[in-house]
Scaffold this motif. Sequence first.
Motif, PDB file in Angstrom:
ATOM      1  N   GLU A  33      46.948  -1.484 -11.881  1.00  0.00           N
ATOM      2  CA  GLU A  33      45.495  -1.573 -12.077  1.00  0.00           C
ATOM      3  C   GLU A  33      44.832  -0.296 -11.549  1.00  0.00           C
ATOM      4  N   CYS A  79      40.837  -7.305 -12.421  1.00  0.00           N
ATOM      5  CA  CYS A  79      39.376  -7.350 -12.580  1.00  0.00           C
ATOM      6  C   CYS A  79      38.866  -6.086 -13.276  1.00  0.00           C
ATOM      7  N   GLU A 195      41.393 -13.398 -15.483  1.00  0.00           N
ATOM      8  CA  GLU A 195      40.699 -14.290 -14.535  1.00  0.00           C
ATOM      9  C   GLU A 195      39.312 -14.651 -15.073  1.00  0.00           C
ATOM     10  N   TYR A 265      48.594 -15.876  -5.502  1.00  0.00           N
ATOM     11  CA  TYR A 265      48.878 -14.988  -4.367  1.00  0.00           C
ATOM     12  C   TYR A 265      49.197 -15.836  -3.143  1.00  0.00           C
ATOM     13  N   GLU A 328      50.194 -12.315 -12.286  1.00  0.00           N
ATOM     14  CA  GLU A 328      49.880 -11.752 -10.960  1.00  0.00           C
ATOM     15  C   GLU A 328      50.480 -12.680  -9.909  1.00  0.00           C
TER      16      GLU A 328
END
Length: 529
Positions: A33, A79, A195, A265, A328
């Motif tokens: 990212e 994001c 997301e 996570y 993720e």
Amino acid sequence: MSSRAQQTDSRIEVLLNEPIGTIAPEIYSHFVEHLGAVVYDGIWVGENSKIANVGGIRKALVDALKKTKPAVIRWPGGCFADQYDWRDGIGPRSKRPKRTNFWVDSREWSSKANKTGPQVYDPNHFGTVEFARFCQLSASQPYFAANLRSLPAQDFWHWVEYCNSPNGSTTLAAQRAADGAAQPLNVRYWGVGNESWGCGGNFSPEDYAIEFKRYSAWVPGYGVPLRLVGSGPNGGDIEWSRRFFAKAAERGGLGKMWGWGLHHYSWNASAGRTREWFAGKRDAVKFDNEQYYEILKECLLMEGLITKHWDAMGVVDKAHRVKLAVDEWGAWYAPGTEPFAEALLGQQNTMRDAVLAGLTLDTFNRHADKVAMANIAQLVNCLQSLFLAHEDKFCVTPTYHVFDMYAAHQQGQSLRVVTNAPEVRYDRNGSPATLVGLSSSASLKGKQLVITVTNPSLDQTREAEVAIKGGAGKSVTATVLAAADAHAHNTFTNPDAVKPAAAQVAVRGGAIVHRFPPASVTKLVVDLA
Ligand code: AHR
């Protein structure tokens, strides 16, 4: 059982006649990212850099990554993806616009960070063609996350057209050729938002289902069978899966959806989540026994997440055409151990993280029938990275070694494994708590059986008999990743503090007996008789 085996405290049974499914190479995938120093400094150093590079891409990173057989790399977010305009990253580099990065106002920036550089004002020097080149160099496939929150659906298929339309066919193909890639990039994997329950738009599952259809109803593949990934749940939010699938199934079904993204996570949640959602995070290197075990407990939730979301998806998708893409996952610690100040969300990576990676990858292998892709977050200088890189300094982390060892599972037939070992017992805020004693997975390719075993105990060596049901081992080699102290980690100045070593294994009467050291990850490669 041999007399030696009778003394063992644990037993692992590999059932050759109980296949689960082929282990998708895509389970061994990565995530990059535009966040902190992942792209700029981590991967992209520029063509004129003194740091060894291939067309601007850090050579040491490519060389080490390639060894682990990385199947897929996801980019440009996270994001960041729902803020990114792919058109900013095409055309001559000197003419590309500088844009403010999504993470500019993150609360987790080090106070010492220089906030005028590319980590904050992105020069867009690393765009579509540069990323595709990075994938090509590391022998992996690109997975693009498209912007659903702030670009129209038209931009999504235009990006596909830029990447995949034949040489000479469209204006965007001509642009791609001018950017140095005359032949189509043949991008197969596309995320439709990221997301969408959070930074990707704060949608409800029903709202997102409608958006997903708008973006995916017509997307030409140009001969490439596109694999679209929907923005799936945040950890245990089963309702997100259930409600999305129910709504998406109305009028036209799930269309081109191939994967359903799940994000999970691990952090020290038991330490208490307050209004500051990251208050439960703790240091990456300074941890006590409870924090060590608790974060492993968090990663072990993955098993239930896979089965529960799978069941929710199956209410509508009865044939399970859509698989899970855990795009993720990894450990997320508090700020403070960044390898350098600009590495936002950068953290050290200890033997604890190697154990976490082993436990998680074993979980994915055991659910090879459900998990079609998984991308650890993130590749370099961020979260549970495989690499740390800054200027001319570079090292691999303990997590890297786990990926290197586990690459042998790719495309193997996952086999059912029954593991019995005494549970780990520890103190959790004054009360007794337990954790699985040993974790394992196994895969078969021809006559070669690969068994990986993780011992999470901080102080107990486990001696296990590994029995192969339906066959017998002829010879075995073992690779062990362990350290005298679970806090051990690699640094730029001590890059080999944690590294794997070969070990002797005993084969007695067709069974294998092995001692698995505390806080270790082991790979056994067995040639079957
Ligand atoms: O990996 C860091 C961030 O975590 C990603 O940008 C986002 O998708 C997730 O919340």
